[in-house]
Design a protein around this motif. Structure first.
Motif, PDB file in Angstrom:
ATOM      1  N   PHE A  20      61.477  18.858   0.981  1.00 27.48           N
ATOM      2  CA  PHE A  20      61.716  17.552   1.594  1.00 27.48           C
ATOM      3  C   PHE A  20      62.775  16.781   0.826  1.00 27.48           C
ATOM      4  CE2 PHE A  20      60.634  13.004   1.269  1.00 27.48           C
ATOM      5  CZ  PHE A  20      60.932  12.604   2.559  1.00 27.48           C
ATOM      6  N   ILE A  21      62.639  16.721  -0.500  1.00 28.49           N
ATOM      7  CA  ILE A  21      63.576  15.979  -1.344  1.00 28.49           C
ATOM      8  C   ILE A  21      64.961  16.618  -1.297  1.00 28.49           C
ATOM      9  CG2 ILE A  21      64.101  15.299  -3.723  1.00 28.49           C
ATOM     10  CD1 ILE A  21      61.915  13.624  -2.389  1.00 28.49           C
ATOM     11  N   ALA A  22      65.020  17.935  -1.341  1.00 27.04           N
ATOM     12  CA  ALA A  22      66.314  18.628  -1.282  1.00 27.04           C
ATOM     13  C   ALA A  22      67.025  18.353   0.043  1.00 27.04           C
ATOM     14  CB  ALA A  22      66.120  20.123  -1.486  1.00 27.04           C
ATOM     15  N   ALA A  23      66.288  18.393   1.146  1.00 29.23           N
ATOM     16  CA  ALA A  23      66.879  18.126   2.463  1.00 29.23           C
ATOM     17  C   ALA A  23      67.343  16.679   2.571  1.00 29.23           C
ATOM     18  CB  ALA A  23      65.862  18.443   3.558  1.00 29.23           C
ATOM     19  N   LEU A  24      66.542  15.770   2.074  1.00 26.09           N
ATOM     20  CA  LEU A  24      66.900  14.353   2.113  1.00 26.09           C
ATOM     21  C   LEU A  24      68.150  14.084   1.268  1.00 26.09           C
ATOM     22  CD1 LEU A  24      66.123  11.506   3.096  1.00 26.09           C
ATOM     23  CD2 LEU A  24      64.696  11.300   1.048  1.00 26.09           C
ATOM     24  N   HIS A  62      68.786  -1.069  -4.349  1.00 25.03           N
ATOM     25  CA  HIS A  62      68.827   0.340  -4.753  1.00 25.03           C
ATOM     26  C   HIS A  62      67.526   0.987  -4.294  1.00 25.03           C
ATOM     27  CE1 HIS A  62      71.971   0.009  -8.196  1.00 25.03           C
ATOM     28  NE2 HIS A  62      72.233  -0.848  -7.231  1.00 25.03           N
ATOM     29  N   PHE A  63      67.647   2.178  -3.747  1.00 22.34           N
ATOM     30  CA  PHE A  63      66.493   2.941  -3.281  1.00 22.34           C
ATOM     31  C   PHE A  63      66.419   4.202  -4.123  1.00 22.34           C
ATOM     32  CE2 PHE A  63      67.763   0.222   0.125  1.00 22.34           C
ATOM     33  CZ  PHE A  63      66.577  -0.165   0.725  1.00 22.34           C
ATOM     34  N   ILE A  64      65.323   4.362  -4.852  1.00 21.74           N
ATOM     35  CA  ILE A  64      65.171   5.480  -5.768  1.00 21.74           C
ATOM     36  C   ILE A  64      63.940   6.289  -5.376  1.00 21.74           C
ATOM     37  CG2 ILE A  64      64.856   6.150  -8.194  1.00 21.74           C
ATOM     38  CD1 ILE A  64      65.908   2.689  -7.775  1.00 21.74           C
ATOM     39  N   ILE A  65      64.124   7.589  -5.324  1.00 23.74           N
ATOM     40  CA  ILE A  65      62.989   8.465  -5.072  1.00 23.74           C
ATOM     41  C   ILE A  65      63.058   9.572  -6.124  1.00 23.74           C
ATOM     42  CG2 ILE A  65      64.189   9.888  -3.368  1.00 23.74           C
ATOM     43  CD1 ILE A  65      61.474   9.969  -1.829  1.00 23.74           C
ATOM     44  N   GLN A  66      61.916   9.863  -6.724  1.00 24.42           N
ATOM     45  CA  GLN A  66      61.863  10.868  -7.783  1.00 24.42           C
ATOM     46  C   GLN A  66      60.850  11.946  -7.415  1.00 24.42           C
ATOM     47  OE1 GLN A  66      61.697   9.377 -11.843  1.00 24.42           O
ATOM     48  NE2 GLN A  66      62.220   7.342 -11.074  1.00 24.42           N
ATOM     49  N   PHE A  67      61.155  13.152  -7.858  1.00 25.13           N
ATOM     50  CA  PHE A  67      60.242  14.265  -7.638  1.00 25.13           C
ATOM     51  C   PHE A  67      59.995  14.974  -8.962  1.00 25.13           C
ATOM     52  CE2 PHE A  67      59.754  18.883  -7.049  1.00 25.13           C
ATOM     53  CZ  PHE A  67      58.530  18.886  -6.411  1.00 25.13           C
ATOM     54  N   HIS A  68      58.728  15.207  -9.231  1.00 24.40           N
ATOM     55  CA  HIS A  68      58.341  16.003 -10.390  1.00 24.40           C
ATOM     56  C   HIS A  68      57.337  17.040  -9.880  1.00 24.40           C
ATOM     57  CE1 HIS A  68      56.423  17.192 -14.137  1.00 24.40           C
ATOM     58  NE2 HIS A  68      57.534  16.775 -14.716  1.00 24.40           N
ATOM     59  N   PRO A  69      57.563  18.323 -10.190  1.00 24.40           N
ATOM     60  CA  PRO A  69      56.698  19.373  -9.638  1.00 24.40           C
ATOM     61  C   PRO A  69      55.198  19.151  -9.837  1.00 24.40           C
ATOM     62  CG  PRO A  69      58.567  20.362 -10.746  1.00 24.40           C
ATOM     63  CD  PRO A  69      58.628  18.884 -11.035  1.00 24.40           C
ATOM     64  N   HIS A  71      53.725  16.088 -10.464  1.00 24.29           N
ATOM     65  CA  HIS A  71      53.272  14.748 -10.073  1.00 24.29           C
ATOM     66  C   HIS A  71      53.690  14.337  -8.670  1.00 24.29           C
ATOM     67  CE1 HIS A  71      52.009  14.318 -14.193  1.00 24.29           C
ATOM     68  NE2 HIS A  71      53.230  14.596 -14.606  1.00 24.29           N
ATOM     69  N   GLY A  72      54.503  15.112  -8.022  1.00 20.96           N
ATOM     70  CA  GLY A  72      54.914  14.815  -6.659  1.00 20.96           C
ATOM     71  C   GLY A  72      56.037  13.796  -6.562  1.00 20.96           C
ATOM     72  N   VAL A  73      56.023  13.050  -5.464  1.00 20.32           N
ATOM     73  CA  VAL A  73      57.098  12.117  -5.140  1.00 20.32           C
ATOM     74  C   VAL A  73      56.677  10.682  -5.434  1.00 20.32           C
ATOM     75  CG1 VAL A  73      58.475  11.172  -3.231  1.00 20.32           C
ATOM     76  CG2 VAL A  73      58.017  13.616  -3.342  1.00 20.32           C
ATOM     77  N   THR A  74      57.590   9.927  -6.047  1.00 18.85           N
ATOM     78  CA  THR A  74      57.405   8.489  -6.202  1.00 18.85           C
ATOM     79  C   THR A  74      58.638   7.802  -5.625  1.00 18.85           C
ATOM     80  OG1 THR A  74      58.335   8.485  -8.440  1.00 18.85           O
ATOM     81  CG2 THR A  74      55.950   8.625  -8.255  1.00 18.85           C
ATOM     82  N   ALA A  75      58.419   6.695  -4.950  1.00 16.29           N
ATOM     83  CA  ALA A  75      59.501   5.954  -4.311  1.00 16.29           C
ATOM     84  C   ALA A  75      59.524   4.529  -4.846  1.00 16.29           C
ATOM     85  CB  ALA A  75      59.308   5.949  -2.800  1.00 16.29           C
ATOM     86  N   GLU A  76      60.721   3.990  -4.967  1.00 15.76           N
ATOM     87  CA  GLU A  76      60.893   2.673  -5.577  1.00 15.76           C
ATOM     88  C   GLU A  76      62.076   1.955  -4.928  1.00 15.76           C
ATOM     89  OE1 GLU A  76      62.501   1.595  -9.988  1.00 15.76           O
ATOM     90  OE2 GLU A  76      60.982   3.150  -9.824  1.00 15.76           O
ATOM     91  N   LYS A  77      61.923   0.653  -4.757  1.00 19.66           N
ATOM     92  CA  LYS A  77      63.020  -0.208  -4.295  1.00 19.66           C
ATOM     93  C   LYS A  77      63.333  -1.168  -5.430  1.00 19.66           C
ATOM     94  CE  LYS A  77      61.242  -2.155  -0.745  1.00 19.66           C
ATOM     95  NZ  LYS A  77      60.972  -2.890   0.468  1.00 19.66           N
ATOM     96  N   TRP A  96      59.321   3.133   2.005  1.00 20.47           N
ATOM     97  CA  TRP A  96      60.629   3.387   1.412  1.00 20.47           C
ATOM     98  C   TRP A  96      61.607   3.903   2.463  1.00 20.47           C
ATOM     99  CZ3 TRP A  96      63.917   7.545   0.476  1.00 20.47           C
ATOM    100  CH2 TRP A  96      64.851   7.379  -0.542  1.00 20.47           C
ATOM    101  N   LEU A  97      61.155   4.877   3.257  1.00 19.56           N
ATOM    102  CA  LEU A  97      62.011   5.449   4.294  1.00 19.56           C
ATOM    103  C   LEU A  97      62.379   4.412   5.355  1.00 19.56           C
ATOM    104  CD1 LEU A  97      60.264   8.906   4.678  1.00 19.56           C
ATOM    105  CD2 LEU A  97      62.583   8.511   3.811  1.00 19.56           C
ATOM    106  N   SER A  98      61.427   3.568   5.734  1.00 14.64           N
ATOM    107  CA  SER A  98      61.706   2.517   6.720  1.00 14.64           C
ATOM    108  C   SER A  98      62.710   1.504   6.189  1.00 14.64           C
ATOM    109  CB  SER A  98      60.417   1.793   7.118  1.00 14.64           C
ATOM    110  OG  SER A  98      59.554   2.665   7.792  1.00 14.64           O
ATOM    111  N   ALA A  99      62.523   1.084   4.940  1.00 20.78           N
ATOM    112  CA  ALA A  99      63.437   0.113   4.336  1.00 20.78           C
ATOM    113  C   ALA A  99      64.834   0.710   4.170  1.00 20.78           C
ATOM    114  CB  ALA A  99      62.891  -0.359   2.987  1.00 20.78           C
ATOM    115  N   LEU A 100      64.914   1.960   3.755  1.00 20.41           N
ATOM    116  CA  LEU A 100      66.208   2.620   3.611  1.00 20.41           C
ATOM    117  C   LEU A 100      66.897   2.748   4.965  1.00 20.41           C
ATOM    118  CD1 LEU A 100      68.377   4.083   1.984  1.00 20.41           C
ATOM    119  CD2 LEU A 100      67.021   6.176   2.224  1.00 20.41           C
TER     120      LEU A 100
END
Length: 124
Positions: A20-24, A62-69, A71-77, A96-100
């Motif tokens: 998902f993160i790679a595609a995004l 700024h829209f930040i999304i992080q992935f750690h194998p 811990h999964g995904v975290t999203a931040e504005k 996050w996706l809606s705001a972006l």
């Protein structure tokens, strides 16, 4: 222009967060050149890596999304003024996706010259 980044659409057919993160990252990088920063990490002695961070930078948002194998995904504005982060909020992925999506819509309206490029990349 209608630009939908809803989690339901993006996650449909994607079985893991890594994909998902790679595609995004790929989609956003192509659609918003110069506005997207992508960081990738590799495991020691491995050729395979993964996208660990996507940051989409607009004037003061700024829209930040992080992935750690593990811990999964975290999203931040984040609210940024003159390169100083004033406020940062961790949010759910859907929010996050809606705001972006809304921010991209506004950006496209202000920059009509790139609108057709955004439509071509994001809606196909």
């Amino acid at each position: 222009m209608e630009f939908d980044l809803s989690a339901a659409i993006w996650r449909k057919g994607l079985t893991d967060e890594k994909a998902f993160i790679a595609a995004l990252a790929e989609r956003l990088s192509q659609a918003l050149p110069g506005k997207v920063r992508v960081e990738k990490k590799k495991k020691l002695f491995s050729k395979d890596g993964y996208v660990s961070l996507i940051e989409v930078v607009f004037e003061d948002e700024h829209f930040i999304i992080q992935f750690h194998p593990q811990h999964g995904v975290t999203a931040e504005k984040a609210k940024v003024v003159r390169e100083v982060r004033l406020k940062s909020d961790r949010v759910e992925l859907d929010e996050w996706l809606s705001a972006l999506s809304a921010e991209i819509e506004g950006y496209a309206e202000k920059h009509r010259d790139i609108r057709s490029s955004l439509e071509r990349f994001l809606l196909n």
